[in-house]
Design a protein around this motif. Structure first.
Motif, short mmCIF file in Angstrom:
data_model
loop_
_atom_site.label_atom_id
_atom_site.label_comp_id
_atom_site.label_asym_id
_atom_site.label_seq_id
_atom_site.Cartn_x
_atom_site.Cartn_y
_atom_site.Cartn_z
N LEU A 132 -6.98 -14.39 0.45
CA LEU A 132 -5.82 -14.08 0.74
C LEU A 132 -5.48 -12.80 -0.52
N ILE A 133 -5.03 -12.88 -1.30
CA ILE A 133 -5.53 -11.33 -2.07
C ILE A 133 -5.62 -10.30 -2.29
N LEU A 134 -6.85 -11.02 -2.46
CA LEU A 134 -7.96 -9.71 -2.46
C LEU A 134 -8.19 -9.34 -1.25
N LEU A 135 -8.17 -9.62 0.23
CA LEU A 135 -8.29 -9.49 1.35
C LEU A 135 -7.05 -8.48 1.58
N GLY A 136 -6.15 -8.60 1.19
CA GLY A 136 -4.62 -7.87 1.53
C GLY A 136 -4.79 -7.07 0.46
N THR A 137 -5.36 -6.60 -0.90
CA THR A 137 -5.31 -5.56 -1.47
C THR A 137 -6.66 -4.95 -1.41
N LEU A 138 -7.76 -5.11 0.12
CA LEU A 138 -7.92 -4.27 0.64
C LEU A 138 -7.07 -3.28 1.83
N VAL A 139 -6.12 -3.53 2.23
CA VAL A 139 -5.35 -2.84 2.91
C VAL A 139 -4.80 -2.09 2.12
N PHE A 140 -4.26 -2.04 1.37
CA PHE A 140 -3.91 -0.81 0.51
C PHE A 140 -4.90 0.41 -0.29
N LEU A 141 -6.05 -0.72 -0.64
CA LEU A 141 -7.09 0.91 -0.79
C LEU A 141 -7.08 1.23 0.57
N PHE A 142 -7.31 0.64 1.49
CA PHE A 142 -7.67 1.80 2.41
C PHE A 142 -6.72 2.78 2.76
N LEU A 143 -4.90 2.79 2.99
CA LEU A 143 -4.32 3.57 3.15
C LEU A 143 -4.13 3.97 1.85
N ASN A 144 -4.93 4.04 0.55
CA ASN A 144 -4.88 4.75 -0.41
C ASN A 144 -6.08 5.93 -0.14
N LEU A 145 -6.66 5.23 0.16
CA LEU A 145 -7.93 7.19 0.71
C LEU A 145 -7.99 7.12 1.46
N ILE A 146 -6.97 6.91 2.60
CA ILE A 146 -6.50 7.28 3.65
C ILE A 146 -5.71 9.21 3.53
N GLN A 147 -4.61 8.55 2.61
CA GLN A 147 -3.51 9.41 1.65
C GLN A 147 -4.36 10.51 1.18
N ILE A 148 -5.11 10.56 0.15
CA ILE A 148 -5.66 11.06 -0.68
C ILE A 148 -6.90 11.79 0.35
N ASN A 149 -7.03 11.46 1.10
CA ASN A 149 -8.43 12.30 1.83
C ASN A 149 -7.43 13.11 2.37
#
Length: 303
Positions: A132-149
Motif C-alpha cells: 500500500l505504501i508503494l502504491l501510495g507513492t505512485l500517486v505523489f510521483l504522478f502529481l509531481n510529474l504533472i506539476q513539473i511538466n
C-alpha cells in the motif's frame, strides 16, 4: 589544472558507475538465481531486487546527464530533451528513495517489538502495508510529474519568445522549480519516515536490552544482533542519502552562481550514494554476503 578537472571528475564518475552497476547487478543476480532455484523469494529479497534495479537506472541517468551537460548542452534546450532528462531523474530518484525507505519500514515492522495495538496490526500485515505504501507513492510521483511538466511548458514558451535569454540562468530556474517540489514531496518526507523508523528501532533495542538485563542474559542474543544489523542498514541509508541530498542541492546552487568546479565536485560525490550503499546492503545480508565472499574467493584463487 582547471582544464583537466572535467576529465578527472569524469573518470571518478565512470569508476563509481562501474562499482554501482556491479554491486546492484550482483544483488539482482543472486536473488534471481535463488528465486529460480527455490521457486520462492522473501519480501525483503524482492524489495532488494527492485531497489537495485532502480539504482541501476539512477546511476545510468546520472552518467548520461553528466556527458550531455559536458558535451551536448544544447539538447537541454529542446522540449523533448528537457522533459526526458528531468522526468527520468525524478522517476529514478523517486523509486530509489522510497524503496530504501520502505525497506527501513519493513525492518522496523519485522524486528521491533511494541505492545501498541496499531503497531501489532501493521506488523501482522507487513506485506500489505509495504504494498500500500508503494502504491501510495505512485500517486505523489504522478502529481509531481504533472506539476513539473507544467513548469517546463511555461519555461519553454518563454524561452521561444526570447531567443537572447541566458541559457544557464533559465536552466537553473527550471531545475530550481523541480528541486523545491522534489525536496518537500520526495526527499524530506521519505527521509523523515526512515529517520523515525531508525529512532523506533533504537527504542525497541533499548527495551530489549533492558529486558535481557532483568533476565540476566547477555547482549549477544540473536534478537539483539538482528536489531543491530537493521540499525546499521537504516543509518547507512540515512547518512548516504543526506550526503546525496546535500550534493544535489549544492550543485543547483553552484549553477546559480555559475561555479563549474563546485558543480562537478557535487555531482561526483552525489553518485557515491547509489553506487556504494548497495555494497553495504550486500555486507548486511547473510545470503548476499556469503555469495559475495564465495565469488571473491574464487576470483582470488584464479590470480
Amino acid at each position: 589544472m582547471k582544464s583537466a578537472l572535467p576529465s578527472i571528475f569524469t573518470l571518478v564518475i565512470i569508476a563509481e558507475f562501474i562499482i554501482g552497476n556491479l554491486s546492484n547487478g550482483f544483488i539482482v543476480l543472486i536473488n534471481c538465481i535463488d528465486w529460480v532455484s527455490k521457486r520462492e523469494l522473501s519480501s525483503v529479497d524482492k524489495l532488494l531486487i527492485i531497489l537495485a534495479i532502480s539504482r541501476i537506472g539512477l546511476i545510468w541517468e546520472i552518467l548520461v546527464s553528466w556527458f550531455l551537460a559536458l558535451h551536448y548542452l544544447a539538447i537541454f534546450v529542446s522540449g523533448t530533451g528537457l522533459r526526458i532528462m528531468i522526468f527520468s531523474w525524478i522517476v529514478s530518484n523517486h523509486f530509489n528513495l522510497w524503496l530504501a525507505t520502505i525497506l527501513s519500514i519493513f525492518y522496523l515492522l519485522k524486528i521491533a517489538s511494541f505492545s501498541s495495538p496499531a503497531f501489532l496490526y501493521l506488523k501482522w500485515r507487513v506485506n500489505k502495508v509495504i504494498l500500500l505504501i508503494l502504491l501510495g507513492t505512485l500517486v505523489f510521483l504522478f502529481l509531481n510529474l504533472i506539476q513539473i511538466n507544467m513548469h517546463i511548458k511555461d519555461w519553454l514558451d518563454r524561452y521561444e519568445r526570447n531567443t537572447t535569454w541566458n541559457f544557464s540562468m533559465s536552466d537553473f530556474e527550471t531545475f530550481s522549480v523541480s528541486v523545491k517540489f522534489t525536496m518537500t514531496m520526495f526527499s524530506l518526507t521519505p527521509f523523515t519516515v526512515a529517520f523515525i523508523s531508525f529512532l523506533l528501532l533504537i527504542f525497541s533495542l533499548q527495551k530489549h536490552l533492558q529486558k535481557m538485563q532483568l533476565n540476566c542474559k547477555g547482549h549477544r542474543d540473536p534478537r539483539t544482533k538482528v536489531h543491530t544489523n537493521a540499525l546499521k542498514i537504516v543509518i547507512s541509508f540515512l547518512l548516504f542519502y543526506a550526503s546525496f541530498f546535500l550534493c544535489v542541492l549544492m550543485s543547483w546552487i553552484s549553477e546559480l552562481y555559475q561555479n563549474t568546479v563546485i558543480y562537478m565536485l557535487c555531482e561526483t560525490i552525489g553518485v557515491f550514494y547509489p553506487s556504494s550503499h548497495s555494497f553495504l546492503l550486500i555486507l548486511g545480508n547473510a545470503k548476499l554476503r556469503q555469495a559475495f565472499l564465495l565469488v571473491a574467493a574464487k576470483v582470488w584463487a584464479k590470480r
